[in-house]
Enzyme design. Sequence first.
Site, short mmCIF file in Angstrom:
data_model
loop_
_atom_site.label_atom_id
_atom_site.label_comp_id
_atom_site.label_asym_id
_atom_site.label_seq_id
_atom_site.Cartn_x
_atom_site.Cartn_y
_atom_site.Cartn_z
N TYR A 1 40.27 -46.25 -37.59
CA TYR A 1 39.56 -45.17 -36.90
C TYR A 1 40.21 -44.89 -35.55
O TYR A 1 40.48 -43.73 -35.21
CB TYR A 1 38.09 -45.54 -36.72
CG TYR A 1 37.29 -44.47 -36.02
CD1 TYR A 1 36.97 -43.27 -36.66
CD2 TYR A 1 36.86 -44.63 -34.70
CE1 TYR A 1 36.26 -42.28 -36.02
CE2 TYR A 1 36.14 -43.64 -34.05
CZ TYR A 1 35.84 -42.47 -34.71
OH TYR A 1 35.14 -41.48 -34.07
N SER B 1 37.63 -39.37 -29.62
CA SER B 1 36.70 -40.47 -29.35
C SER B 1 37.26 -41.26 -28.19
O SER B 1 38.48 -41.25 -27.95
CB SER B 1 36.59 -41.39 -30.58
OG SER B 1 35.99 -42.63 -30.26
#
Length: 244
Positions: free
Chosen positions: A150, A137
């Site tokens: 995350y 990401s």
Amino acid sequence: MKKVVVITGASSGIGEASAKMLAKDYQLVLAARSEAKLQSTVEEIKKLGGEAQYKVTDVSQNDQVEALAKFALDTYGQIDVWINNAGIMPQAWMKEKKVKEWDAMIDVNIKGTLYGIGAALPGMREKKSGQIINIASDLAFSVHPGGVVYSATKYATRAISEGLRQEVAADRDNIRVTAIYPGVVDTNIINTISDVAMKQQVEKFKEAVGAIAPERVALAIKNAIEMPEDTGLNDIVLRSINQA
């Protein structure tokens, strides 16, 4: 012979889009936890004239990931590309102390990636060719309140990818390693957020920047696979043109 590609998290989002984009040119083994969704995707691929099989797999369980690799080898005789795509994003503020969600992200996003590498790498080293693609990401480069754990898992994926790249390069294994860092993508990963206020915040951001279609990430994956094999497309960051 067509290359054999294993895709985890293949029942929706980036995984499903990648499977459909690669369907005509590769032999696919699709993995996810939802058998119904996997069956549906495989049926679509076969209608498109592609070749795909599936195996229900929870990537947080090493024995299931090893079984997935064995299934691919038993079915097609080799694994050429392994795509670690499965991931969850139950973002929440640290003060909420959602320990079970922290554990789940670590188990799926980090351990699942490691288990995939561990399952695919021995065969690739033996035949002196292969490619590992890890979906990270753009939050592997930044942190924001509510996304701490995350981001930590994606920083870890970034470190794992670069460390693996250096290792296989030093060993002259002819194995390519690609890490892909998407920005906001229009997938259902947002549904893994249980905190209502956080989910609303993420939805607003997603709408404001204009999330890119998962097919854009699938195209980046396809380009990385189709790069001449003496060249590794190691790191790919892609975002909406409106995402700062």
